[in-house]
Write a protein that holds these residues in place. Structure first.
Motif: not given
Length: 478
Positions: A35-36, A74-77, A186-191, A442-445
């Motif tokens: 994983x990343x 990366x605002x979601x972080x 890690x989640x956002x960059x994967x998506x 998406x935030x939910x993702x």
């Protein structure tokens, strides 16, 4: 478009891959893990370098600008909670000595906003920092704790309720250094990478050799199968292992590697509280080293204690030699990174971290181990272990070595690589970073995938969540 190999899927590698992939470069991202974002832990923006009294004003101003760029990309972080700086009563320094630098940073922040209004992502500049006297804290202690803090006073209330006021000097200082969530990154960059067709993600791949002729030939091993691929350009983003790639290519270097750990704890008494981050300054490596109290939802806290018994290790800082660019960590640290920690050491060091922080926050003494530690090895370019600002170097043609110490430096790093690709005629123009690139996720993702990553890495799902006070940063300081 040119073919580019990026070695390492940490913050440097994935950010470079996202930028270059979005421009149409054919990017292959090699990552030895499955994983990343697997490097050393990070927990907040260094928006002014307020943790570090020893670094220069110049580094602090640069960290401020870099932190703003990181938050925009990366605002979601970002977890929009402030940081409180406290000077222990036993410390030879005083809070007043910090005020000159804070004023300098406030002025620098306003200038950045004047240059570009989108830089106002840390709240209004007039509220970049605020001082709280002993009398202020006593008054706040009389107020009820707020479930979702909406301003600086409300964030400070749980500190007033739980701080041993005899153990710190006044004033306390609240600064706009917000939190960062490793698992959400890690989640956002994967998506995001999955949405860019020009990026080939090669997980579980170890680069075993690199040779140069008309192009770079990269040999790698994945699931027992050897591969050879050719690239026009190589970006070494291998983190603490960058020296191994330097050795393969045969370039000179001078660097250090330091193993660090942070301890995940849980406190039942604090389950329903929304704390700011709290930093207790101290002299690194001594028994009174800096203590760092980083909140997560539902009573989880990440702890640093910059002593040799907690976060640091007496033999954890090593340097490169004339024989190899790769600093050689003791096998004990390699086993922690690649295999596992012993339960005994997790318990012992976590307990010391709890004791270190509970001298200032007495109710925290009943906290328990929350999970295995967050840990990793951090590279530091050159021979100054206090260096906090570094980006990238180009030690030979068609090769970049990423050298970030703090994650917020990554945007400057990416832009420097873009300028080098243009200089080599591999790019037709110098393309600025697209700060809207990551806003399509998406935030939910992101939230769902962050929980999956926590489970896969055997951490509590709560570590993948933002705090409950998810608000516009301007309302924090209003």
């Amino acid at each position: 478009m040119s073919s580019i190999a990026i070695i390492g899927g940490g913050v440097a590698g994935v950010t470079t891959a996202l930028h270059l992939g979005s421009l149409g470069f054919n990017v292959t991202l090699f990552e030895r893990e499955r994983s990343l974002i697997n490097g050393p832990p990070f927990c907040h923006l260094h928006a002014g370098g307020n943790l570090y009294r020893e670094i220069s004003d110049e580094q602090c101003i640069k960290l401020l600008k870099q932190s703003i760029d990181f938050a925009k990309f990366y605002p979601f972080v970002v977890d929009y909670r402030p940081t409180v700086i406290a000077i222990p009563a036993t410390d030879p320094s005083s809070p007043k000595k910090l005020l000159g630098r804070l004023e300098l940073l406030k002025t620098a922040y306003q200038k950045l906003i004047d240059d570009d209004p989108s830089n106002e992502c840390l709240g209004e500049s007039q509220y970049y920092y605020r001082c709280y006297t002993l009398e202020d804290i006593k008054q706040l202690k009389q107020q009820e704790i707020v479930a979702k803090p909406q301003n600086q006073d409300e964030w400070m209330i749980p500190v007033a309720h739980n701080l041993d006021m005899q153990k710190v000097q006044f004033p306390l200082i609240m600064v706009s250094e917000y939190g960062l969530n490793l698992f959400r990154l890690a989640s956002g960059v994967k998506l995001a990478i999955e949405k860019i067709p020009t990026i080939k993600l090669s997980l579980g791949s170890s680069v075993t050799d690199i040779e140069r002729s008309d192009s770079w030939e990269v040999s790698s091993l994945c699931d027992g199968v050897y591969h050879k691929d050719n690239f026009e350009y190589i970006i070494n983003a291998a983190g603490f292992r960058t020296g191994k790639i330097d050795d393969m290519i045969g370039v000179p270097c001078k660097k250090m590697v330091e193993f660090k750990s942070a301890y995940v704890t849980h406190c039942e008494k604090y389950t329903d509280l929304q704390f700011p981050e709290i930093i207790f300054h101290g002299e690194r490596g001594t028994p009174r080293g800096m203590g760092q109290f980083t909140p997560y939802p539902n009573g989880y806290f990440q702890l640093h204690g910059m002593t040799n018994d907690i976060t640091l290790y007496p033999d954890g800082l090593v340097a490169s030699t004339s024989l190899s660019c790769q600093p050689k960590l003791h096998q004990n640290f390699i086993e922690k990174i690649e295999k596992a920690w012993s339960p005994k050491e997790v318990e012992e060091r976590s307990s010391r971290a709890i004791a270190h922080l509970s001298q200032f926050l007495p109710n925290f003494k009943d906290a328990k181990v929350g999970s295995k530690p967050l840990f990793g090895a951090q590279q530091i370019t050159g021979d100054d272990p206090t260096l906090r600002v570094a980006e990238v170097s180009f030690p030979t043609a068609y090769y970049a070595r990423c050298e970030i110490v703090k994650v917020s430096s990554v945007i400057d790093m990416v832009e420097s690589i873009g300028q080098e690709l243009y200089r080599l005629h591999l790019s037709k123009s110098i393309s600025k970073v697209d700060f809207d690139l990551m806003r399509e996720i998406k935030e939910s993702e992101i939230a769902a995938e962050a929980k999956v990553i926590c489970r896969q890495r055997e951490y509590p799902e709560d570590l993948g969540e933002r705090g409950r006070a998810e608000i516009n940063p301007k309302t924090i300081s209003a």
